[in-house]
Design a protein around this motif. Structure first.
Motif, short mmCIF file in Angstrom:
data_model
loop_
_atom_site.label_atom_id
_atom_site.label_comp_id
_atom_site.label_asym_id
_atom_site.label_seq_id
_atom_site.Cartn_x
_atom_site.Cartn_y
_atom_site.Cartn_z
N ALA A 196 10.19 14.39 3.56
CA ALA A 196 8.90 14.31 2.87
C ALA A 196 7.84 15.14 3.58
O ALA A 196 7.05 15.86 2.94
N GLY A 197 7.82 15.08 4.90
CA GLY A 197 6.85 15.85 5.66
C GLY A 197 7.05 17.34 5.51
O GLY A 197 6.09 18.11 5.38
N ALA A 201 0.84 -1.21 0.00
CA ALA A 201 0.00 0.00 0.00
C ALA A 201 0.87 1.26 0.00
O ALA A 201 0.58 2.23 -0.72
N ALA A 202 1.95 1.24 0.77
CA ALA A 202 2.86 2.40 0.80
C ALA A 202 3.51 2.61 -0.57
O ALA A 202 3.65 3.74 -1.04
N ALA A 203 3.88 1.51 -1.22
CA ALA A 203 4.51 1.60 -2.54
C ALA A 203 3.54 2.14 -3.58
O ALA A 203 3.89 3.01 -4.39
N GLU A 231 13.51 1.81 0.90
CA GLU A 231 13.54 2.41 -0.44
C GLU A 231 12.24 3.14 -0.75
O GLU A 231 12.25 4.22 -1.34
N ILE A 232 11.12 2.59 -0.30
CA ILE A 232 9.83 3.26 -0.50
C ILE A 232 9.84 4.62 0.20
O ILE A 232 9.41 5.63 -0.36
N ALA A 233 10.34 4.65 1.43
CA ALA A 233 10.39 5.91 2.19
C ALA A 233 11.28 6.93 1.49
O ALA A 233 10.92 8.12 1.39
N ARG A 278 6.08 7.98 5.51
CA ARG A 278 5.79 7.74 6.93
C ARG A 278 5.40 6.29 7.18
O ARG A 278 5.91 5.65 8.10
N SER A 279 4.51 5.76 6.38
CA SER A 279 4.06 4.39 6.62
C SER A 279 5.18 3.39 6.34
O SER A 279 5.35 2.42 7.09
#
Length: 194
Positions: free
Chosen positions: A176-177, A32-34, A107-109, A146-147
């Motif tokens: 990112a935030g 879901a994060a990806a 890597e997603i983050a 974040r997730s």
């Protein structure tokens, strides 16, 4: 889980959402994060393409966002494979597979942070008619980061892994935030200028 020849993303969105809600180990939080990161990158690419006359380097920015979108989409499957390896690992190899399970969400983050920074550029200097799309991209990218960082932390704790993995993920979340917050503020400024 789909067969190795099928991809979670080679089905209608509704099918992916049904699989996400099913009582199966994957797709899960990492997938879901990806997907969220991939959608964010897609919005940035689209908004950049509509900003070619206003934003220097918009075409390159769109190409970079497309590459990040493709990579994030690939990580949906990579996350499922990494999680399956954790579930199937004998007790003596669990730490080793948790390294892989932490690497994918890391890597997603990091992709989320890159996409959020790109979205901020488009929101601030791109086509104002697509500012909302760029901001949505920034906010989704920040949520993706974040997730994914939470998943990194879980795997680091479970495997007693190098805490630098969590620190890297947290840096991505902060970046990112920050970009997401600044992009959101750019819509407020745009609204006040009208």
């Amino acid at each position: 889980m789909t067969s190795p020849l099928d991809s979670f993303l080679d089905q209608p969105v509704r099918g992916f959402l049904d699989q996400l809600a099913a009582r199966t180990p994957a797709p899960g939080g990492g997938g879901a994060a990806a997907v969220t990161g991939a959608m964010a990158a897609g919005l940035v690419a689209m908004a950049a393409r509509f900003s070619a006359t206003r934003l220097p380097g918009a075409s390159d920015l769109a190409d970079q966002a497309d590459e990040l979108r493709r990579r994030a989409a690939d990580l949906v499957e990579a996350d499922a494979v990494a999680y399956a390896a954790v579930l199937d690992a004998p007790p003596g190899q669990r730490r080793e597979v948790l390294v892989g399970a932490a690497a994918v969400p890391l890597e997603i983050a990091e992709i989320g942070a890159r996409v959020a920074r790109m979205a901020l550029r488009v929101a601030e200097a791109g086509n104002p008619n697509l500012c909302g799309d760029a901001v949505t991209g920034a906010v989704l990218a920040a949520a993706s980061a974040r997730s994914a960082a939470c998943l990194v932390d879980i795997n680091v704790r479970l495997g007693g892994l190098d805490p630098e993995l969590s620190r890297r993920a947290e840096r991505a979340v902060v970046d990112a935030g920050d970009a997401g917050g600044r992009a959101t503020m750019s819509t407020e400024r745009t609204g006040q200028e009208r």
